[in-house]
Design an enzyme around this catalytic site. Structure first.
Site, mmCIF file in Angstrom:
data_model
loop_
_atom_site.group_PDB
_atom_site.id
_atom_site.type_symbol
_atom_site.label_atom_id
_atom_site.label_comp_id
_atom_site.label_asym_id
_atom_site.label_seq_id
_atom_site.Cartn_x
_atom_site.Cartn_y
_atom_site.Cartn_z
ATOM 1 N N GLU A 127 54.946 84.852 -37.904
ATOM 2 C CA GLU A 127 55.558 84.831 -36.575
ATOM 3 C C GLU A 127 56.915 85.515 -36.550
ATOM 4 O O GLU A 127 57.499 85.681 -35.473
ATOM 5 C CB GLU A 127 55.714 83.386 -36.093
ATOM 6 C CG GLU A 127 54.401 82.656 -35.889
ATOM 7 C CD GLU A 127 53.550 83.317 -34.823
ATOM 8 O OE1 GLU A 127 54.078 83.601 -33.738
ATOM 9 O OE2 GLU A 127 52.357 83.555 -35.070
ATOM 10 N N ASP A 159 50.640 77.971 -36.588
ATOM 11 C CA ASP A 159 51.839 78.813 -36.562
ATOM 12 C C ASP A 159 53.124 77.997 -36.622
ATOM 13 O O ASP A 159 54.140 78.493 -37.107
ATOM 14 C CB ASP A 159 51.837 79.664 -35.287
ATOM 15 C CG ASP A 159 50.662 80.628 -35.254
ATOM 16 O OD1 ASP A 159 50.316 81.175 -36.322
ATOM 17 O OD2 ASP A 159 50.081 80.830 -34.165
ATOM 18 N N ASP A 202 55.640 79.743 -39.377
ATOM 19 C CA ASP A 202 54.880 80.629 -40.244
ATOM 20 C C ASP A 202 55.570 81.990 -40.320
ATOM 21 O O ASP A 202 56.042 82.523 -39.307
ATOM 22 C CB ASP A 202 53.459 80.781 -39.713
ATOM 23 C CG ASP A 202 52.566 81.558 -40.669
ATOM 24 O OD1 ASP A 202 52.928 81.662 -41.855
ATOM 25 O OD2 ASP A 202 51.524 82.064 -40.230
#
Length: 630
Positions: free
Chosen positions: A344, A376, A341
């Site tokens: 991140e 994530d 993601d």
């Protein structure tokens, strides 16, 4: 006081419109838009008024752009009509005067006020109306009584509406079909019947072929229900689609007859070599199908510019349940890619987040940074594609989402998410995303963990509940390097796990409907789930702020009550899907005690435990107490 002298003489006649052809076309388009009730009629009327004021002749539509209310769209339409006019009447056809037998649909005076009716063009003797104006009158459908006759809507051939109707009709004719299609599979199936793309707009435009679906719904030809959306034909749409399909079959039959007659005629003359015969045979073989090792019929369209690894497998009619055709990726012809993601890697402590990217690069992990609507990290099986000669970019690779998804939490972020309620919501969305192997990656933050708003025992209890109650796998690491190492190990593990697997593409809704008993952990390790969802469908279905139904809002309300988890809320929704249905059930209770025990016997979770009298009483008090709760 002497009066002014009266001037006697002929009045100077007003000059006629120097662009009668353009004026007639704009009037025709305005009447057509007015008949359909479109707001573009006002745009065309403004352009007509501007054209009447302009005293000079125009050579083409591009020159009209200097006028007010003439944009690129109107100028382009005028140029297209002008080219068609030249083809029909010759290159030297008059532009600034109407040809013989061509009557304008509007008077060509410089009056600023629009005429009341298109029939009052001139006060002179009537002339025979030309082809263009006759078509305009047919569209307006004006009768002697003044009533307009509405023309039935029929989408243009090879348009988006045409492709959607024909595709849904063909799908409904398949034995055992579910009677509806989802957006992604409908776009995929209908693309071969449409000239425009269903996903990518044309250059300089924001509309795709999918934009015509709103027109089909407005015309009561298409029905859109549920969330994610399910599309099906209405009775009117089914009748229209049947006509379109019969016309398509008739055209195919005529082409076959022409081919046969061509072969028969060529037999009487001298012996010649037909270079197209082999291609016709290959096309027929492609249509009939090629038998694969699994006993499935592979159908690869000759005009689709994608690799042969993404094929359409037509299952036998006897084995059809809800899916008629399924796409798959063969072993060795796809890569396992880690999706990260973008949150991140950007925002906040950028240096620390970039350290994760550098560690993954140092470990040689194939990863891709993109927007993930839930989680994530996750992994996709990406199709290996080869560039096509003559094209700037290679074909779009198909991506299937593997069953593993990771939610990464620093210990301070975990503390904050518990306090503001994000912790429960994120776990609920992870369980509802359609992937069966959610992982919680808890990362320690060193000395920062000593200054938290919650005691350490509370955080440990939350982590244990996530693993034991919610069924997540929890992995605790010390820092970013250990997180990158864990992601690297997981990527290598999944590459080995799926190296000999054929991956099938399934719709998320169908997968939920066909979901049976969960297999054991040992069985899943030996035989991983190969019925996967495409990344596009997965990410679209996981949008956080998407349009919510009444059922979704009711579930969120229930989960705000202390003690009601996602499983308990889902169990209540199975019996009472809306607040209204629950209130009706409470109204039918004869006493307050009966209302308090109404939900106590509802089963929830895998163990099928009762909801209990305490929670049932709390819900009853929330929705039945008129005043404030004590």
């Amino acid at each position: 006081m002497p009066s002014e002298p009266i001037r006697v003489g002929r009045k100077r006649p007003l000059s006629s419109c120097p662009n009668p052809l353009f004026l007639s076309w704009l009037t025709e388009m305005r009447d057509h838009a007015k008949e359909k009730g479109q707001k573009t009629q006002y745009v065309y009327q403004k352009a007509i008024n501007s054209l009447k004021k302009y005293p000079l002749p125009l050579k083409n539509g591009k020159e009209a752009k200097i006028l007010q209310n003439f944009g690129d769209g109107i100028c382009k339409i005028l140029d297209e009509r002008l080219q068609k006019y030249y083809k029909e009447n010759g290159v030297n056809a008059p532009v600034h005067s109407l040809p013989s037998g061509f009557a304008p649909a509007q008077p060509c005076s410089n009056n600023l006020a629009p005429p009341k009716s298109s029939s009052a063009c001139s006060k002179g003797p009537s002339r025979e109306v030309g082809t263009n104006v006759k078509n305009a009158e047919d569209r307006s459908g004006t009768a002697k009584g003044g009533k307009k006759k509405k023309r039935d809507y029929v989408p243009q051939k090879r348009s988006g509406g045409y492709a959607v109707l024909v595709t849904l009709y063909r799908h409904s004719q398949i034995p055992g079909s579910k009677g509806f299609m989802f957006k992604n599979e409908l776009q995929t199936e209908a693309q071969s019947l449409c000239d425009k793309s269903f996903t990518v707009p044309d250059l300089g435009s924001k509309y795709t072929a999918w934009s015509s679906v709103s027109t089909l719904i407005q015309k009561d030809l298409l029905l859109k229900t549920h969330n994610p959306a399910r599309y099906s034909l209405t009775e009117l749409g089914l009748a229209l689609a049947e006509k379109l399909e019969s016309g398509e079959r008739g055209r195919d039959d005529r082409e076959v007859e022409e081919r046969k007659s061509g072969h028969e005629d060529s037999g009487d003359g001298p012996v010649t070599v037909d270079l197209t015969l082999d291609e016709d045979k290959e096309d027929n073989n492609d249509n009939d199908g090629v038998e694969s090792e699994d006993g499935c019929s592979l159908r690869v369209g000759p005009t689709i510019a994608t690799s042969e690894t993404w094929a359409q497998c037509a299952a036998p009619v006897s084995s059809l349940s809800d899916i008629s055709r399924e796409a798959y990726l063969l072993p060795g012809l796809y890569d396992i890619v880690l999706c990260v993601d973008f949150i991140e890697t950007t925002g906040g402590n950028t240096a620390r987040k970039q350290e994760l990217v550098k560690e993954l690069q140092r470990n040689g992990v194939m990863f891709d940074i993109r927007k993930l609507n839930v989680g994530d990290f996750l992994w996709v099986a990406r199709e290996k594609v080869t560039p096509v000669p003559g094209q700037l970019r290679p074909p779009v690779a198909k991506e299937l989402v593997l069953d593993y998804i990771i939610e990464r939490k620093r210990i301070d972020d975990l503390c904050g998410s518990i306090m503001d309620g994000r912790f429960r919501e994120q776990k609920f969305r992870l369980k509802r995303c359609g992937l069966h192997k959610p992982i919680y990656l808890v990362e320690e933050c060193g000395s920062a963990g000593a200054h938290l708003s919650l005691p350490e025992s509370t955080l440990k209890q939350a982590i244990v509940n996530t693993q034991v109650v919610d069924g997540f796998f929890v992995k605790r690491v010390q820092d970013v390097k250990e997180s990158a190492a864990y992601l690297t190990v997981m990527t290598r593990y999944l590459q080995k796990l799926y190296q000999n697997c054929t991956l099938f593409c399934r719709s998320r809704e169908l997968e939920e409907n066909e979901e049976g008993d969960l297999e054991s952990e040992a069985t899943m390790r030996e035989n991983p789930n190969c019925n996967l969802v495409s990344f596009t469908e997965f990410n679209c279905g996981a949008v956080k702020n998407k349009c919510q139904t009444v059922r979704d809002v009711f579930a969120r309300q229930l989960m705000q009550i202390s003690g009601i988890s996602g499983d308990k809320a889902a169990a209540i929704l199975e019996h009472y899907s809306t607040v209204s249905s629950l209130l009706k059930a409470y109204a039918q209770c004869t006493s307050e005690a009966e209302g308090e025990k109404l939900l106590s016997s509802i089963k929830y979770g895998k163990l099928k435990r009762n909801l209990g009298p305490a929670l049932s009483r709390t819900v009853y008090q929330l929705y039945s107490t008129r005043g404030p709760l004590s």
